[in-house]
Design a protein around this motif. Structure first.
Motif, PDB file in Angstrom:
ATOM      1  N   SER A 212       0.176  -1.103  -0.392  1.00 29.61           N
ATOM      2  CA  SER A 212      -0.395   0.066  -0.213  1.00 29.61           C
ATOM      3  C   SER A 212       0.888   1.677   0.174  1.00 29.61           C
ATOM      4  CB  SER A 212      -0.704   0.508   1.311  1.00 29.61           C
ATOM      5  OG  SER A 212      -1.667   0.944   0.851  1.00 29.61           O
ATOM      6  N   TYR A 213       1.878   1.244   1.188  1.00 31.16           N
ATOM      7  CA  TYR A 213       3.227   2.493   0.505  1.00 31.16           C
ATOM      8  C   TYR A 213       3.680   2.799  -0.254  1.00 31.16           C
ATOM      9  CZ  TYR A 213       7.229   5.044   1.438  1.00 31.16           C
ATOM     10  OH  TYR A 213       7.838   6.105   1.357  1.00 31.16           O
ATOM     11  N   CYS A 214       3.900   1.583  -1.375  1.00 34.55           N
ATOM     12  CA  CYS A 214       4.376   1.781  -2.666  1.00 34.55           C
ATOM     13  C   CYS A 214       3.622   2.134  -3.430  1.00 34.55           C
ATOM     14  CB  CYS A 214       4.661   0.259  -2.804  1.00 34.55           C
ATOM     15  SG  CYS A 214       6.280  -0.241  -1.550  1.00 34.55           S
ATOM     16  N   ARG A 215       2.264   1.869  -3.287  1.00 38.01           N
ATOM     17  CA  ARG A 215       1.398   2.435  -4.613  1.00 38.01           C
ATOM     18  C   ARG A 215       1.443   3.639  -4.090  1.00 38.01           C
ATOM     19  NH1 ARG A 215      -1.556  -2.316  -2.517  1.00 38.01           N
ATOM     20  NH2 ARG A 215      -3.065  -0.636  -1.601  1.00 38.01           N
ATOM     21  N   HIS A 216       1.635   4.606  -3.246  1.00 38.82           N
ATOM     22  CA  HIS A 216       0.881   5.841  -2.476  1.00 38.82           C
ATOM     23  C   HIS A 216       2.308   6.213  -2.733  1.00 38.82           C
ATOM     24  CE1 HIS A 216      -2.984   5.480  -1.564  1.00 38.82           C
ATOM     25  NE2 HIS A 216      -2.213   4.104  -0.617  1.00 38.82           N
ATOM     26  N   SER A 217       3.336   5.403  -3.190  1.00 38.04           N
ATOM     27  CA  SER A 217       4.419   6.622  -3.182  1.00 38.04           C
ATOM     28  C   SER A 217       5.780   7.154  -4.411  1.00 38.04           C
ATOM     29  CB  SER A 217       5.726   5.717  -3.114  1.00 38.04           C
ATOM     30  OG  SER A 217       6.981   6.023  -2.685  1.00 38.04           O
ATOM     31  N   SER A 218       5.717   8.522  -4.308  1.00 39.02           N
ATOM     32  CA  SER A 218       5.851  10.153  -5.054  1.00 39.02           C
ATOM     33  C   SER A 218       7.773   8.712  -5.398  1.00 39.02           C
ATOM     34  CB  SER A 218       6.339  10.990  -4.605  1.00 39.02           C
ATOM     35  OG  SER A 218       7.355  10.822  -3.696  1.00 39.02           O
ATOM     36  N   TRP A 219       7.993   8.336  -4.504  1.00 39.06           N
ATOM     37  CA  TRP A 219       9.310   7.506  -5.993  1.00 39.06           C
ATOM     38  C   TRP A 219       9.384   6.806  -6.724  1.00 39.06           C
ATOM     39  CZ3 TRP A 219      13.408   9.869  -3.362  1.00 39.06           C
ATOM     40  CH2 TRP A 219      13.759  10.409  -2.393  1.00 39.06           C
ATOM     41  N   PRO A 220       9.630   7.131  -7.855  1.00 38.61           N
ATOM     42  CA  PRO A 220       8.996   6.031  -8.903  1.00 38.61           C
ATOM     43  C   PRO A 220       9.939   4.600  -8.703  1.00 38.61           C
ATOM     44  CG  PRO A 220       9.761   8.060 -10.068  1.00 38.61           C
ATOM     45  CD  PRO A 220      10.039   8.047  -8.731  1.00 38.61           C
ATOM     46  N   ALA A 221      10.458   4.326  -8.761  1.00 40.39           N
ATOM     47  CA  ALA A 221      11.895   2.985  -8.629  1.00 40.39           C
ATOM     48  C   ALA A 221      10.898   2.932  -7.260  1.00 40.39           C
ATOM     49  CB  ALA A 221      13.290   3.278  -8.023  1.00 40.39           C
ATOM     50  N   ILE A 222      10.133   3.353  -6.538  1.00 44.33           N
ATOM     51  CA  ILE A 222       9.614   2.357  -5.157  1.00 44.33           C
ATOM     52  C   ILE A 222       8.337   1.788  -5.826  1.00 44.33           C
ATOM     53  CG2 ILE A 222       8.238   2.509  -3.020  1.00 44.33           C
ATOM     54  CD1 ILE A 222      10.876   4.342  -1.937  1.00 44.33           C
TER      55      ILE A 222
END
Length: 355
Positions: free
Chosen positions: A282-292
């Protein structure tokens, strides 16, 4: 917020309410008397107070100790400046109203911000909710953490201190030093971590604002929606590494600390609370870091081991101080057990083998 979260002002934190009233009459626009004050329950490092005024509620925060290397006034100005930056950036915080560095008013510098009404949850298992509600509240927390990490570090006004990689190296060096100074027994896993962690710091040099203590208890949710309206407890905020911050946020999955909630033993399927892998996703889906966002998190076990090691070092400090004072309480024994348990968890994540 409910009455159970509030208490009369505790004796060690009392101050001259008449002086505060006079100060607010001079400096706070639209101030109206009478003023009544209650104290929020919680840690005493930065006690918080609810100020009731006709038609308006505000929060007063002060510090019991300044930040390392700063005066009390500088610490309050730093906290207040960060809150103003967060408000301007659109993160959910109470609107900062004023900072006072005049110690003659209540005995110590303080700042005021608007009180944000809503719901706080002390138990991360969210009793009384159904599975969909629990899932939605945890997704909101993951999105909020991603939002904190999306803010440009330069917009916070906090010192950069070399960025995320330097943060990890500095923190690990400091934690190793603290552990060695407070060591009361030899734990094989901790001894190995002292060597392993400095040698295997990942080179993915991500830099972001870190909250430093984000957990469900430090979030205020909308009165009826799974939406966060305020983020509390910014005392540990600094510029650091987002994945270290996320690992600290995930500690309830891994650790049971006396007096704090835990997700250990939770039935994630039955409750709807996401397990750690689903929460990370869920955090990764919301992340602004493209790699994450696109590839997930590399070296996740390192960040978990770092966060667990941090807990173990803190627990060791509590044990050492308790032993020095002659304290042999059940709580002290519980912290000793926490220290050994999380040390073994951390070592198992990066190599394996209990002690």
């Amino acid at each position: 917020m409910t009455a159970v979260d509030l208490t009369p002002v505790q004796p060690q934190h009392r101050f001259d309410e008449a002086k505060l009233t006079a100060y607010l009459q001079r400096h706070l626009p639209d101030f109206k008397a009478p003023l009544t004050i209650q104290q929020f329950k919680g840690p005493t490092a930065s006690p918080a107070f609810l100020l009731h005024m006709p038609g308006r509620n505000m929060v007063l925060r002060k510090r019991s100790q300044p930040k390392k290397g700063s005066t009390m006034a500088e610490s309050i100005e730093r906290d207040f400046g960060l809150l103003r930056a967060l408000h301007v950036a659109g993160l959910p915080v109470g609107v900062p109203q004023l900072a006072c560095t005049d110690e003659t008013v209540i005995g110590t510098p303080f700042y005021l911000l608007d009180f944000v009404p809503g719901r706080q949850f002390r138990d991360p298992n969210l009793p009384g909710m159904d599975s969909k509600q629990r899932q939605a509240h945890y997704d909101a927390m993951a999105a909020t953490m991603a939002g904190i990490h999306a803010l440009a570090p330069t917009a916070t006004g906090l010192p950069m201190n070399g960025g995320g990689l330097d943060y990890l190296n500095r923190q690990i060096a400091t934690l190793c030093e603290q552990y060695r100074a407070n060591r009361t027994e030899e734990i094989g896993a901790m001894e190995r971590l002292l060597d392993w962690l400095p040698a295997y710091v990942p080179t993915d040099d991500l830099t972001s604002l870190m909250h430093g203590n984000l957990r469900l208890e430090n979030l205020v949710f909308h009165p009826s929606e799974p939406r966060i309206v305020a983020i509390l407890d910014w005392d540990l905020a600094l510029i650091g590494h987002p994945l270290a911050d996320l690992a600290i946020n995930c500690m309830p999955y891994r650790v049971t600390i006396p007096g704090m909630g835990s997700l250990q033993g939770t039935d994630f399927i039955e409750t709807g609370i996401p397990g750690e892998p689903d929460y990370i996703a869920s955090y990764c889906r919301h992340s602004s870091w493209p790699a994450i966002r696109d590839n997930g998190i590399a070296h996740w076990n390192f960040y978990l081991a770092f966060a667990l090691f941090r807990v173990a070092v803190m627990a060791q400090g509590i044990v050492k101080r308790g032993m020095a004072s002659g304290n042999a309480s059940a709580t002290l024994k519980a912290y000793s057990a926490v220290m050994r348990s999380v040390a073994n968890q951390a070592w198992n994540l990066v190599d394996g083998g209990d002690d």
